[in-house]
Design a protein around this motif. Structure first.
Motif, PDB file in Angstrom:
ATOM      1  N   LEU A   4       0.563  -1.387   0.185  1.00 28.90           N
ATOM      2  CA  LEU A   4       0.029  -0.417   0.206  1.00 28.90           C
ATOM      3  C   LEU A   4       1.403   1.301   0.088  1.00 28.90           C
ATOM      4  O   LEU A   4       1.943   1.089   1.209  1.00 28.90           O
ATOM      5  N   VAL A   6       0.717   5.224   0.090  1.00 29.39           N
ATOM      6  CA  VAL A   6       0.547   6.325   1.005  1.00 29.39           C
ATOM      7  C   VAL A   6       1.114   7.434   0.233  1.00 29.39           C
ATOM      8  O   VAL A   6       1.656   8.008   1.045  1.00 29.39           O
ATOM      9  N   ARG A  29      -2.564   2.621  -4.788  1.00 29.03           N
ATOM     10  CA  ARG A  29      -2.173   3.739  -4.083  1.00 29.03           C
ATOM     11  C   ARG A  29      -3.118   4.666  -3.483  1.00 29.03           C
ATOM     12  O   ARG A  29      -3.945   4.247  -3.984  1.00 29.03           O
ATOM     13  N   ALA A  30      -2.816   5.367  -2.304  1.00 32.40           N
ATOM     14  CA  ALA A  30      -3.890   5.902  -1.711  1.00 32.40           C
ATOM     15  C   ALA A  30      -3.302   7.415  -1.516  1.00 32.40           C
ATOM     16  O   ALA A  30      -1.931   8.073  -1.219  1.00 32.40           O
ATOM     17  N   GLY A  33      -5.307  10.290   3.886  1.00 27.54           N
ATOM     18  CA  GLY A  33      -4.901   9.324   4.958  1.00 27.54           C
ATOM     19  C   GLY A  33      -6.111   8.785   5.529  1.00 27.54           C
ATOM     20  O   GLY A  33      -6.122   7.291   6.071  1.00 27.54           O
ATOM     21  N   ALA A  36      -6.151   5.855   3.273  1.00 21.13           N
ATOM     22  CA  ALA A  36      -4.938   5.114   3.894  1.00 21.13           C
ATOM     23  C   ALA A  36      -5.816   4.077   4.622  1.00 21.13           C
ATOM     24  O   ALA A  36      -5.726   2.920   4.774  1.00 21.13           O
ATOM     25  N   ALA A  40      -6.521   0.001   5.130  1.00 22.01           N
ATOM     26  CA  ALA A  40      -5.379  -0.936   6.272  1.00 22.01           C
ATOM     27  C   ALA A  40      -6.161  -1.240   6.843  1.00 22.01           C
ATOM     28  O   ALA A  40      -5.532  -2.905   6.962  1.00 22.01           O
ATOM     29  N   TRP A  45      -1.860  -6.467   3.780  1.00 16.34           N
ATOM     30  CA  TRP A  45      -0.911  -5.985   2.760  1.00 16.34           C
ATOM     31  C   TRP A  45       0.268  -6.384   3.998  1.00 16.34           C
ATOM     32  O   TRP A  45       0.176  -6.670   4.972  1.00 16.34           O
ATOM     33  N   ILE A  48       2.909  -1.159   4.436  1.00 18.56           N
ATOM     34  CA  ILE A  48       3.202   0.354   4.152  1.00 18.56           C
ATOM     35  C   ILE A  48       3.676   1.076   4.156  1.00 18.56           C
ATOM     36  O   ILE A  48       4.627   1.538   5.063  1.00 18.56           O
ATOM     37  N   LEU A  50       4.430   5.351   3.655  1.00 25.76           N
ATOM     38  CA  LEU A  50       3.795   6.153   4.227  1.00 25.76           C
ATOM     39  C   LEU A  50       4.147   7.478   3.820  1.00 25.76           C
ATOM     40  O   LEU A  50       5.550   7.829   5.203  1.00 25.76           O
ATOM     41  N   GLY A  59      -0.413  11.769   7.865  1.00 24.71           N
ATOM     42  CA  GLY A  59       0.089  10.366   7.790  1.00 24.71           C
ATOM     43  C   GLY A  59       0.404   9.773   9.060  1.00 24.71           C
ATOM     44  O   GLY A  59       0.661   8.692   9.729  1.00 24.71           O
ATOM     45  N   VAL A  62      -2.400   8.640  11.160  1.00 20.68           N
ATOM     46  CA  VAL A  62      -2.542   6.907  10.594  1.00 20.68           C
ATOM     47  C   VAL A  62      -2.007   5.861  10.651  1.00 20.68           C
ATOM     48  O   VAL A  62      -2.281   5.407  11.671  1.00 20.68           O
TER      49      VAL A  62
END
Length: 228
Positions: A4, A6, A29-30, A33, A36, A40, A45, A48, A50, A59, A62
């Motif tokens: 993932l 982000v 892709r994200a 937040g 994401a 998540a 995953w 990540i 981030l 972030g 997150v």
């Protein structure tokens, strides 16, 4: 691996995604937040990546939210915040590593491999059933249980091939993994593959002429004649 990514900066996201895909990873892709957090929480995953400066939910928030909910997925922070306090805050919040922008994608890939080795999850001992790699020891174990010592570059090459058994890996991809920012000599890659075959057996690494090299998806019955 399923990763993932982000990141709200389109240029950075495109470059990072391209580097990950070239290594055989599947990337989602994200750009904010909130998405994401949803992704998540609801999808499995392997890692990540981030960014901290995100729209919607920052972030760092997150990361803290995921760790408070016992989401243990490895997290590698990518950010322009290079102050020591920011790095320490990210690590204290539960990040596994911290990479400050701008960075070279080869360093990102190396950091990601290191994070995954620390977490295990099968990444520390990639195998195709014929040969198993122990990256930390720089050794390979054959099906009969015997172990062979590898050089750093032999280990890196075998790790790249075992990341996706059966898939052809190009010269460019292998050289990027092994040499990163160095410029290899013209026949350096062939020399490493020759040395690896002498140690592990000529059938372990197959040359697909004009395309690259690969390892088998699993044990090969009876053996096959691979080209040089």
């Amino acid at each position: 691996m399923r990763i993932l990514l982000v990141e709200d900066d389109e240029d950075v996201a495109r470059a990072v995604e391209g580097a990950l895909v070239s290594e055989g990873h599947a990337v989602t892709r994200a750009a904010d937040g909130r998405f994401a957090l949803t992704a998540a929480r609801t999808e499995p995953w392997d890692a990540i990546l981030l960014d901290l400066g995100l729209p919607g939910v920052d972030g760092m928030r997150v990361l803290r939210t995921l760790r408070s909910e016992f989401v243990s997925t490895p997290v590698l922070i990518l950010t322009a915040r290079d102050a020591l306090e920011s790095r320490l805050s990210g690590l204290d919040a539960g990040a596994d590593d911290y990479l400050v922008k701008p960075f070279h994608t080869s360093e990102l890939l190396a950091r990601l491999r290191a994070v995954m080795r620390r977490h295990g999850g099968g990444q520390s001992h990639p195998t195709n059933g014929v040969v198993t790699l122990m990256p930390e020891e720089q050794e390979a174990q054959l099906a009969d249980g015997s172990r062979v010592r590898l050089s750093k570059r032999e280990s890196a090459l075998l790790e790249a091939l075992l990341a996706k058994p059966g898939t052809i890996v190009s010269r460019r991809q292998l050289e990027a993994r092994i040499y990163e920012d160095e410029v290899p000599e013209s026949n350096a890659l062939e020399y490493i593959i020759h040395a690896l075959r002498k140690k592990l057996g000529p059938e372990v690494v197959e040359n697909v002429r004009g395309l690259g090299w690969r390892v088998a998806r699993g044990p090969v019955a009876g053996g096959s004649g691979g080209a040089g």
